[in-house]
Scaffold this motif. Structure first.
Motif, mmCIF file in Angstrom:
data_model
loop_
_atom_site.group_PDB
_atom_site.id
_atom_site.type_symbol
_atom_site.label_atom_id
_atom_site.label_comp_id
_atom_site.label_asym_id
_atom_site.label_seq_id
_atom_site.Cartn_x
_atom_site.Cartn_y
_atom_site.Cartn_z
ATOM 1 N N GLU A 135 26.047 3.380 51.018
ATOM 2 C CA GLU A 135 26.764 2.583 52.393
ATOM 3 C C GLU A 135 27.851 1.797 52.282
ATOM 4 N N HIS A 136 27.850 1.193 51.551
ATOM 5 C CA HIS A 136 28.996 -0.414 51.569
ATOM 6 C C HIS A 136 29.625 0.335 50.872
ATOM 7 N N MET A 137 30.972 0.198 50.700
ATOM 8 C CA MET A 137 32.211 0.573 49.552
ATOM 9 C C MET A 137 32.273 -0.280 49.430
ATOM 10 N N HIS A 138 32.867 -1.612 50.320
ATOM 11 C CA HIS A 138 33.743 -2.813 49.826
ATOM 12 C C HIS A 138 33.924 -3.489 51.145
ATOM 13 N N ASN A 139 33.985 -4.650 50.494
ATOM 14 C CA ASN A 139 33.045 -5.828 50.657
ATOM 15 C C ASN A 139 34.316 -6.581 51.092
ATOM 16 N N GLN A 140 34.614 -8.038 52.164
ATOM 17 C CA GLN A 140 36.219 -8.786 52.300
ATOM 18 C C GLN A 140 35.864 -9.538 50.599
ATOM 19 N N THR A 141 37.023 -9.820 50.222
ATOM 20 C CA THR A 141 37.446 -10.323 49.405
ATOM 21 C C THR A 141 36.898 -12.043 49.384
ATOM 22 N N LEU A 142 35.910 -12.399 48.252
ATOM 23 C CA LEU A 142 35.650 -14.162 48.353
ATOM 24 C C LEU A 142 36.612 -14.471 47.411
ATOM 25 N N GLN A 143 36.949 -15.993 48.054
ATOM 26 C CA GLN A 143 37.358 -16.897 46.934
ATOM 27 C C GLN A 143 35.880 -17.655 46.328
ATOM 28 N N MET A 144 36.265 -17.428 44.537
ATOM 29 C CA MET A 144 35.643 -19.109 44.019
ATOM 30 C C MET A 144 36.978 -19.642 42.760
ATOM 31 N N GLN A 145 35.843 -19.849 41.836
ATOM 32 C CA GLN A 145 36.648 -21.270 41.136
ATOM 33 C C GLN A 145 36.808 -20.101 39.711
ATOM 34 N N PRO A 146 37.157 -20.866 38.858
ATOM 35 C CA PRO A 146 37.132 -20.406 37.398
ATOM 36 C C PRO A 146 36.246 -21.371 37.509
ATOM 37 N N GLY A 147 34.843 -21.233 36.111
ATOM 38 C CA GLY A 147 33.797 -21.419 36.059
ATOM 39 C C GLY A 147 32.582 -20.275 36.212
ATOM 40 N N PRO A 148 31.472 -20.978 35.651
ATOM 41 C CA PRO A 148 29.929 -20.187 35.615
ATOM 42 C C PRO A 148 29.595 -19.463 36.794
ATOM 43 N N LEU A 149 29.556 -18.020 36.663
ATOM 44 C CA LEU A 149 29.228 -17.153 38.192
ATOM 45 C C LEU A 149 27.637 -16.660 37.880
ATOM 46 N N ARG A 150 26.601 -17.350 38.358
ATOM 47 C CA ARG A 150 25.141 -15.730 37.814
ATOM 48 C C ARG A 150 25.479 -14.815 39.541
ATOM 49 N N LEU A 151 25.596 -13.719 39.199
ATOM 50 C CA LEU A 151 25.702 -12.554 39.126
ATOM 51 C C LEU A 151 24.389 -11.523 39.374
ATOM 52 N N SER A 152 24.064 -11.828 40.945
ATOM 53 C CA SER A 152 22.830 -10.848 40.618
ATOM 54 C C SER A 152 22.979 -9.590 41.882
ATOM 55 N N LEU A 153 21.982 -8.094 40.699
ATOM 56 C CA LEU A 153 22.914 -7.270 41.533
ATOM 57 C C LEU A 153 21.333 -6.168 41.428
ATOM 58 N N GLU A 154 21.723 -5.057 42.612
ATOM 59 C CA GLU A 154 20.166 -4.686 42.779
ATOM 60 C C GLU A 154 20.689 -3.302 43.314
ATOM 61 N N ASN A 155 20.248 -2.589 42.342
ATOM 62 C CA ASN A 155 20.548 -0.695 42.856
ATOM 63 C C ASN A 155 19.193 -0.277 43.698
ATOM 64 N N ARG A 156 19.821 0.516 44.974
ATOM 65 C CA ARG A 156 19.007 1.201 46.242
ATOM 66 C C ARG A 156 20.005 2.464 46.219
ATOM 67 N N THR A 157 19.924 2.523 45.220
ATOM 68 C CA THR A 157 20.263 3.863 45.579
ATOM 69 C C THR A 157 18.663 5.211 44.422
ATOM 70 N N ASP A 158 18.902 6.346 44.223
ATOM 71 C CA ASP A 158 18.123 7.055 43.410
ATOM 72 C C ASP A 158 18.805 7.312 41.946
ATOM 73 N N MET A 159 19.686 6.735 41.562
ATOM 74 C CA MET A 159 19.830 7.610 40.953
ATOM 75 C C MET A 159 20.858 5.866 40.110
#
Length: 468
Positions: free
Chosen positions: A219-243
């Motif tokens: 349902e969600h293809m694109h979100n608003q652009t985020l601004q972040m600083q150079p440096g470490p990022l913890r990116l949490s990802l979840e797959n709610r599809t059937d593939m």
């Protein structure tokens, strides 16, 4: 004899020999990715073959089950495949959205639908027959990028230059990526669900760990652009599809843009619909009755025999019929050899389409010369051909169980043909003023004469050229 040998023997009965040899060699020796979504025009260039012969060979091969033909809807900006279809009938959306480019496009058959061919498992099984087995970089190469993107020889090295990290998530699975954000514009892109998150990385570098959570669904293809600083990022990802999903963190910088800027010609749906072999093989199995697809530029050629009624009166029905039949045969051969297709015949008239104006003009000049030769061989001047040409937008439709075209461009081309009263060829400005057409006419020392004319059913006067 094996099934593969039998199929190639069958293909040789209808396709060009050297082209079939090249296809057979490619199936036997080519890498897997070279047999997935084959671009016939690139294939012709690679093996030094005639493009029309190659297109015809792949069409025949698809018809007998050696290859699977796909109609891929492309993003005109990045060249990514937004949707793939086994038939043009399923290209039904009014608009297609590219999350990577954050833009939407109305589909046209000119540059947004490419036609490719993938080897059938009957001939050879390749990795793309099981897309779930493809790692991220091969998924991009074989299934995401359209055949108009000319991927470099050092493909792996190029891709690794802009992908920071990636992960594969099974249905329902969660994952974490710990990355160092560079001071660049970054995209978290997932090619299977075609979803994206833009991150504008700017400002002072930070040592504090930043966090971001993304969920993948349909349902969600694109979100608003985020601004972040150079440096470490913890990116949490979840797959709610059937593939499975294949999220990757990419730098939208020079390496990515340089790769996407490398383009090559590809077989467009417009060109294929104007291909005589395609029309002969697939006939009505192209568009649904209620389907309407736009073409931004197509060249129409109309012909008619001058004084055909008097011809029947003068030479008799049998002789006249043979002459008219011979004339149809000559015209159809010329149209096919110039990458065009005969849409229909109406009485003694022909309606044909061509992908570009110069091919239509070349066909018209050859038709005129062929009629002169035909008359000379019969020691008479019975066959005088009236020819009119026009280029412009139109709509591809199905009419009377035939793939046809509709719109003002078609009407205007027909009206222009009606102006012809001599052996001069009549064409509109968009045809004659085309650069390749101008070069063609110059090489033949032909200087078109222009005039403004009023055409029935057309409000404004139209500039028409007579090609002597």
């Amino acid at each position: 004899m094996s099934e593969t040998a039998s199929l190639f023997a069958l293909l040789r009965q209808s396709a060009d020999g050297p082209t079939v040899d090249a296809i057979e060699r490619s199936v036997a020796e080519g890498a897997d990715h070279q047999l997935c979504r084959i671009n016939p025009l690139a294939f012709a260039a690679r093996y030094g073959l005639d493009e029309e012969n190659v297109v015809a060979a792949f069409l025949h091969a698809a018809r007998i089950g050696m290859f699977d033909m796909a109609w891929n809807v492309l993003c005109p900006a990045c060249g990514g495949v937004l949707d793939t279809n086994a038939t043009l009938k399923t290209v039904q959306k009014a608009e297609y959205t590219c999350a990577l480019c954050a833009d939407s496009y109305e589909p046209t058959l000119d540059e947004m639908v490419d036609v490719t061919f993938t080897v059938s498992p009957r001939l050879r099984r390749i990795a793309a027959h099981d897309p779930k087995s493809l790692p991220l970089t091969e998924y991009y190469r074989q299934l995401y990028w359209g055949s108009g993107v000319h991927l470099p020889e050092n493909y792996d090295e190029t891709v690794n230059a802009f992908i920071i990290d990636h992960v594969e998530l099974a249905p329902g699975e969660k994952g974490v990526l710990s990355i160092q954000l560079p001071p660049e514009f970054v995209i978290v892109f997932e090619p299977i669900t075609h979803s994206a998150q833009f991150i504008d990385v700017q400002g002072e570098p930070t040592r504090e760990r930043q966090t971001l959570s993304l969920t993948f669904d349909r349902e969600h293809m694109h979100n608003q652009t985020l601004q972040m600083q150079p440096g470490p990022l913890r990116l949490s990802l979840e797959n709610r599809t059937d593939m499975r999903v294949l999220p990757s963190v990419c730098i939208a910088g020079e390496a990515l843009h340089e790769m996407l800027g490398r383009r090559q010609p590809f077989l467009t749906a417009k060109r294929l619909l104007s291909n005589q072999t395609f029309r002969d093989l697939y006939r009505t199995d192209t568009l649904d009755v209620d389907q309407r697809l736009k073409i931004t530029s197509l060249t129409f050629l109309f012909t008619d025999l001058r004084g055909s009624t008097e011809l029947y009166e003068r030479v008799g029905d049998l002789v006249a019929f043979d002459l008219v039949k011979a004339h149809f045969h000559v015209l159809q051969n010329i149209v096919a050899s110039e990458a065009g297709a005969v849409v229909k015949t109406i009485g003694d008239a022909v309606m044909a389409t061509f992908p570009t104006p110069d091919r239509a003009v070349s066909a018209a000049l050859r038709m005129r010369e062929a009629m002169r030769d035909l008359n000379s061989s019969n020691d008479r001047e019975d066959l005088i051909l009236k020819i009119g040409l026009h280029e412009g937008p139109c709509i591809a439709v199905t009419l009377n169980e035939r793939q046809d075209y509709f719109g003002q461009t078609v009407n205007l081309a027909s009206r222009v043909q009606g102006l012809a009263d001599t052996q001069a060829i009549f064409a509109t400005g968009p045809v004659v003023e085309d650069r390749k057409t101008a070069d063609l006419l110059k090489s033949r020392a032909l200087a078109p004469e222009s005039r403004n004319v009023a055409l029935r059913g057309i409000e404004r006067e139209v500039r028409v050229y007579a090609i002597p």
